[in-house]
Design a protein around this motif. Structure first.
Motif, PDB file in Angstrom:
ATOM      1  N   PRO A 272       0.621  -1.298  -0.038  1.00 17.74           N
ATOM      2  CA  PRO A 272       0.040   0.064   0.067  1.00 17.74           C
ATOM      3  C   PRO A 272       0.875   1.323  -0.032  1.00 17.74           C
ATOM      4  CG  PRO A 272       0.147  -1.108   2.198  1.00 17.74           C
ATOM      5  CD  PRO A 272       0.796  -1.867   1.108  1.00 17.74           C
ATOM      6  N   ASP A 273       2.231   1.182   0.234  1.00 14.12           N
ATOM      7  CA  ASP A 273       2.967   2.279   0.107  1.00 14.12           C
ATOM      8  C   ASP A 273       3.549   2.796  -1.176  1.00 14.12           C
ATOM      9  OD1 ASP A 273       4.478   1.231   3.400  1.00 14.12           O
ATOM     10  OD2 ASP A 273       2.793   2.441   3.015  1.00 14.12           O
ATOM     11  N   MET A 277      -0.037   3.202  -5.691  1.00 12.24           N
ATOM     12  CA  MET A 277      -1.226   3.308  -4.845  1.00 12.24           C
ATOM     13  C   MET A 277      -1.318   4.658  -4.211  1.00 12.24           C
ATOM     14  SD  MET A 277      -2.755   0.269  -4.662  1.00 12.24           S
ATOM     15  CE  MET A 277      -3.069  -0.309  -3.089  1.00 12.24           C
ATOM     16  N   LYS A 278      -0.312   5.332  -3.750  1.00 16.92           N
ATOM     17  CA  LYS A 278      -0.324   6.621  -3.026  1.00 16.92           C
ATOM     18  C   LYS A 278      -0.608   7.564  -3.702  1.00 16.92           C
ATOM     19  CE  LYS A 278       2.774   7.026   0.363  1.00 16.92           C
ATOM     20  NZ  LYS A 278       4.313   6.739   1.245  1.00 16.92           N
ATOM     21  N   GLN A 279      -0.142   7.714  -4.917  1.00 16.07           N
ATOM     22  CA  GLN A 279      -0.270   8.936  -5.679  1.00 16.07           C
ATOM     23  C   GLN A 279      -1.168   8.940  -6.935  1.00 16.07           C
ATOM     24  OE1 GLN A 279       4.320   9.455  -5.409  1.00 16.07           O
ATOM     25  NE2 GLN A 279       3.689  11.054  -6.754  1.00 16.07           N
ATOM     26  N   SER A 281      -3.683   6.497  -8.155  1.00 21.47           N
ATOM     27  CA  SER A 281      -4.772   5.769  -8.346  1.00 21.47           C
ATOM     28  C   SER A 281      -6.004   6.387  -7.637  1.00 21.47           C
ATOM     29  CB  SER A 281      -4.807   4.493  -7.605  1.00 21.47           C
ATOM     30  OG  SER A 281      -3.558   3.585  -8.148  1.00 21.47           O
ATOM     31  N   CYS A 284      -8.012   1.940  -4.988  1.00 18.69           N
ATOM     32  CA  CYS A 284      -6.824   1.164  -4.538  1.00 18.69           C
ATOM     33  C   CYS A 284      -7.121  -0.044  -3.789  1.00 18.69           C
ATOM     34  CB  CYS A 284      -5.798   1.860  -3.459  1.00 18.69           C
ATOM     35  SG  CYS A 284      -5.560   3.572  -3.940  1.00 18.69           S
ATOM     36  N   VAL A 285      -6.624  -1.378  -4.086  1.00 21.47           N
ATOM     37  CA  VAL A 285      -6.884  -2.408  -3.372  1.00 21.47           C
ATOM     38  C   VAL A 285      -5.447  -3.016  -2.886  1.00 21.47           C
ATOM     39  CG1 VAL A 285      -7.531  -4.849  -3.782  1.00 21.47           C
ATOM     40  CG2 VAL A 285      -8.778  -3.105  -4.890  1.00 21.47           C
ATOM     41  N   GLU A 287      -4.018  -5.579  -1.917  1.00 25.59           N
ATOM     42  CA  GLU A 287      -4.360  -6.992  -1.623  1.00 25.59           C
ATOM     43  C   GLU A 287      -3.264  -7.756  -2.770  1.00 25.59           C
ATOM     44  OE1 GLU A 287      -6.218  -9.214   1.032  1.00 25.59           O
ATOM     45  OE2 GLU A 287      -5.079  -9.787  -0.699  1.00 25.59           O
TER      46      GLU A 287
END
Lengths: 302, 259, 382
Positions: A272-273, A277-279, A281, A284-285, A287
């Motif tokens: 997740p980092d 994902m952080k910037q 999307s 976010c999943v 998984e």
């Protein structure tokens, strides 16, 4: 304004380049090609064409093209981005005493050209210091639009090159007909995919969503799991789909510059980092894609 | 006859800032990009296979005085370095660099092959090697994905294109630009690192090298427009997440064939 | 005062880091813990790239390395290579002892295979009745012509069941003075009469086993004596200052990793609407962790520099060992507190760090022995 030359060895690219050249200069562009069919099609499309002949390899036309530029003094030249185009445009730029601008993103009617440097983190606009500019455009940079009035085809005298590199053998492979830049939905994979066989389930997902498959550079060029036409990134495809799904992509800037025009971005990544994902999307999943993709396939089948 | 390999010392992209409409490299670490290190390795392997000496060549500013950079390149298979240091060459465009390199290699002489990388880590024009060959009037080719040996005065190589692999015979002297995946850059060994400090570095007289042949004029630099993304999290069991995804696709009108 | 590493040390660090990053990932490390298997592939990669010959005798193609360089290497392998450091630290000790005391044949036998990616010598010194008091060993031998027969019991021997050789201390049964009876032996672990078993330990599963060694009428030629017979105790004392210093490179690396993990986590963990790094009590921990990591680094490399410059480190190395072991524990504890549940449940490396750093205050010179053996020295100046 003076006209613009359009020079490419790839069949799929010339129309967009011609449309772009016309919209910038307002003049009928001149398509410089060694392909008779393209020359005729260009004329039908409304451009003029200069048909070269005499060489077995595209780079042997460099002196011919240079002579044509010297003779006709165009405003500049649009090239495609194939390896042969990079080679010929680079040699031409050396002869003209300028730098050709590669992977250009835009050009205005003062011939100021925009492109990305520093791995995509800076946009630079520059102009040629010579009598002409040379710019290389990847696919999808311009909208195709025919030009009024039929164009003409002329023949060009071949200028013998001063050296030869012999091609002893050609091991060809199928050129993929995919055009990611026109795709409305894309499913892309990165290094989160551990085996080539795992692409089968991604293929199934893409088919259910009627999406094109794409990837990051290491998947295409390093691992050779997908065709090079399918990779998205700073030196390849810039896409603008309505839906972009990224699976196991960390989001390095060299890749993400190619997706910023996507309408909706959904990312699946164990980490997740990561930057993706952080910037980058909308959804976010965090998984394991190996759990999510099968679940999503099941759900879509219902 | 020697083999020359060209590389560029440039600021690391991750440290670049844009301030007041200009590129700020104050906080940047200067290093040689990975693609150039790959080119050095490819050249070093060919030099070893053909019993030739490998000379590393670079043009740039005072950053080239850095001893760690010099030893790094000398620990990767270069027998010596020849450098041109002139601050006018810092942030030079591809044509200006090629013109300076052409003068430099002409002064170095005694070569029959120049190897260049795919592109530098900062500007990535993929063009400097190509311009270099043209300025020298030598056979020049890009996309080289294999260097298979030298027979007489012919270099056996392979070139990677969109449609496949071309097997080439390149007459020497020539300039070749290799791909970024022709090989992996080496991990320098301790022995090579320790011996690097004893290998010669020649600083060519910058006065004899043209450093002003700019081929482009920079009008503007800016940050790329950033799109603010929503970053909405979907969580739960995989089945629950799949439901959330499909609901979102339907809501956004993204399902194939619409709603 | 120039605190910078030399160009060569910086380039070596880059090379070693690149090799480690290419050959072993966090996922690989986790797997090695789960299966309790040492990652031999990555170890061989280090060998192939020549890193195991750093510190080996030049006669064997080795490259000399001062203590500063050895500490730098140990720090990097601990930082990026996880369990590889278990073999590496033993290997550095092995090379030092064989260089100082070994015959060319012994060097060839042990280091020849080590440099190619084989195993180092494990240490066979501690016994149930001899821990801090290393001269109190009871494992003993009798001479029989040109061989000896060894009986006894060793324990807490890191990685002995994974190594081909053990550096064993045993005392000559015929000599009473404990400081003049100890002999060092190179013991091949497949010698008949040698039985090695693994012990359960704090932290549970690990690719670095901790063992005990039973010696039952083990016959060994006298050519396997390392150094001079009966000279074992002075030999033991010669290098232990360097060994403790190099071991603390591991404390530094682990503390730094834990700190970095905690700092990154604190920026990402959102509670009550904001990342926890904005909370002052978290910031205080971040500050203290960073401060201790830097102090550890400075002290560690200063002591290495002192040793390389032939200065007396009797006091300084003990200060360093005590400080680094304790500071590492404090940093890891703070890092765990910042990470909260993530560090208690799941597979985060902070969990292993928490267990592994605790042993550093006990092993290789306990906290109390550090104080006990140096406070009188310190007071002598007043």
């Amino acid at each position: 304004m003076a006209r613009i030359f359009v020079i490419t060895d790839r069949r799929s690219e010339w129309k967009a380049l011609v449309s772009g050249a016309y919209s910038i200069s307002g003049e009928k562009p001149l398509v410089v090609t060694a392909d008779k069919a393209i020359a005729q099609a260009a004329a039908d499309f409304g451009a003029d064409a200069a048909l070269m002949s005499g060489a077995e390899v595209f780079w042997n036309y460099t002196d011919t093209i240079a002579a044509l530029v010297e003779e006709l003094q165009p405003a500049g030249c649009f090239f495609g981005t194939s390896p042969d185009c990079r080679l010929v445009s680079g040699r031409l730029a050396a002869k003209l005493g300028i730098s050709a601008i590669p992977d250009a993103k835009s050009i205005d009617n003062t011939y100021a050209i925009e492109h990305l440097i520093y791995g995509g983190s800076v946009v630079q606009t520059s102009k040629s210091t010579g009598k002409q500019f040379v710019a290389l455009f990847g696919p999808g940079q311009f909208e195709e639009a025919a030009i009024p009035e039929q164009g003409t085809v002329m023949n060009v005298d071949y200028v013998e090159p001063k050296w030869q590199i012999a091609v002893k053998e050609k091991k060809t492979k199928e050129i993929s007909a995919v055009d990611l830049t026109a795709a409305k939905r894309i499913v892309a994979v990165g290094l989160g995919i551990s085996k080539k066989e795992d692409l089968d389930m991604v293929r199934e997902l893409a088919a259910l969503l009627q999406a094109e498959m794409a990837c990051t550079r290491p998947i295409a060029e390093g691992l050779d799991w997908m065709e090079p036409e399918r990779y998205i990134g700073i030196s390849a495809n810039f896409v603008k789909p309505d839906l972009y799904i990224s699976l196991g992509i960390s989001g390095q800037v060299q890749h993400t510059v190619g997706i910023t025009d996507s309408k909706v971005i959904l990312s699946v990544n164990k980490d997740p980092d990561c930057a993706m994902m952080k910037q980058y999307s909308d959804y976010c999943v965090a998984e394991d894609l190996y759990k999510i993709v099968p679940a999503l396939i099941e759900r879509l089948k219902k | 006859m020697d083999i020359l390999v060209c590389f560029k010392l440039s600021p690391d992209s991750k440290d670049i800032l844009v301030s007041n409409g200009a590129i700020n490299t104050d906080r940047a670490e200067w290093n040689v990009g990975e693609y150039d290190l790959v080119a050095v390795e490819a050249a070093a392997q060919l030099a070893a296979a053909t019993g030739r000496k490998l000379i590393g060549v670079s043009v740039g500013g005072s950053q080239l005085a850095n001893t760690r950079f010099r030893k790094n390149m000398l620990s990767r298979g270069c027998d010596s370095l020849s450098l041109v240091m002139n601050d006018a060459l810092v942030q030079a465009d591809t044509h200006k660099t090629a013109v300076a390199l052409a003068a430099a290699v002409t002064e170095i002489g005694n070569y029959d092959l120049i190897v260049c990388g795919e592109g530098s880590q900062d500007l990535y024009f993929r063009q400097t090697g190509i311009q270099l060959g043209e300025l020298l009037g030598l056979p020049v080719i890009n996309g080289i994905s294999a260097l298979n040996g030298i027979e007489g005065s012919v270099l056996l190589a392979e070139r990677s294109t969109d449609s496949g692999i071309e097997v080439l015979e390149i007459p020497l002297p020539a300039v070749v630009c290799v791909t970024s995946d022709i090989c992996q850059s080496r991990i320098p060994k301790m022995k090579d690192i320790l011996q690097a400090g004893r290998k010669p570095v020649k600083e060519l007289d910058a006065a004899g090298i043209p450093c002003d042949a700019t081929g482009s004029e920079i009008i503007k630099v800016a940050l790329p427009k950033s799109v603010q993304r929503k970053a909405v999290n979907f969580s739960g069991t995989p089945e629950e997440i799949a439901d959330q995804i499909v609901a979102m696709l339907a809501k956004e009108g993204l399902m194939p064939g619409g709603m | 005062m120039d605190f910078r590493f030399t160009d060569e040390q910086q380039l070596l660090a880059e090379s070693l880091k690149e090799c480690l990053v290419r050959s072993i990932t966090e996922a690989d490390i986790q797997k090695s813990y789960e299966t309790e298997t040492f990652p031999m592939d990555a170890w061989k990669a280090l060998a192939e790239n020549g890193f195991l010959s750093i510190g080996a005798p030049e006669s064997m193609g080795g490259v000399p390395a001062d203590v500063t360089t050895q500490v730098l290497i140990a720090y990097l392998v601990n930082k990026y290579g996880g369990p590889l450091a278990g073999f590496l630290t033993l290997g550095l000790t092995t090379m030092r002892d064989l260089e100082d005391f070994g015959t060319p044949e012994q060097q060839e036998m042990v280091l020849g295979q080590y440099i190619e990616g084989g195993t180092p010598m494990a240490l066979g010194m501690s016994e149930p009745n001899a821990g801090s008091d290393s001269s109190g060993i009871q494992t003993s031998y009798v001479s029989q012509g040109d061989k000896v027969i060894i009986n006894g019991h060793k324990h807490y021997n890191s990685m002995a069941s994974q190594c081909d050789y053990v550096l064993l201390t045993a005392k000559d049964a015929a000599i009473r003075n404990p400081y003049k009876s100890m002999t060092m032996f190179i013991l091949p672990t497949n010698t008949p009469g040698v039985r090695i078993t693994d012990l359960p330990k704090l932290g549970g599963k690990s690719p670095m086993h901790i063992c005990e060694i039973f010696l039952d009428n083990v016959e060994l030629p006298k050519s396997y004596i390392l150094g001079k017979e009966h000279n074992g105790f002075p030999q033991l004392m010669k290098n232990f200052e360097i060994e403790r210093t190099v071991a603390m490179a591991g404390a530094l690396a682990v503390a730094e990793n834990a700190f970095e993990d905690a700092a990154a986590y604190s920026k990402q963990r959102v509670q009550f609407g904001r990342p926890i790094c904005e909370n002052q009590l978290i910031q205080e921990k971040i500050f203290h962790m960073k401060m201790k990591v830097e102090l550890m680094r400075n002290m560690l490399f200063k002591v290495a520099w002192m040793i390389d410059n032939k200065m007396d480190v009797r006091v300084d190395h003990a200060l360093c060992k005590y400080y680094c072991a304790n500071a590492a524990n404090e940093v890891v504890d703070d890092a765990l507190q910042v990470m909260g549940g993530v560090g208690l449940v799941g597979n985060h490396r902070i969990m292993r760090y928490f267990c592994e750093t605790r042993s550093q205050r006990i092993g290789a010179g306990s906290d109390q022995v550090m104080i006990f053996s140096t406070a009188p020295q310190i007071l002598m100046d007043f």
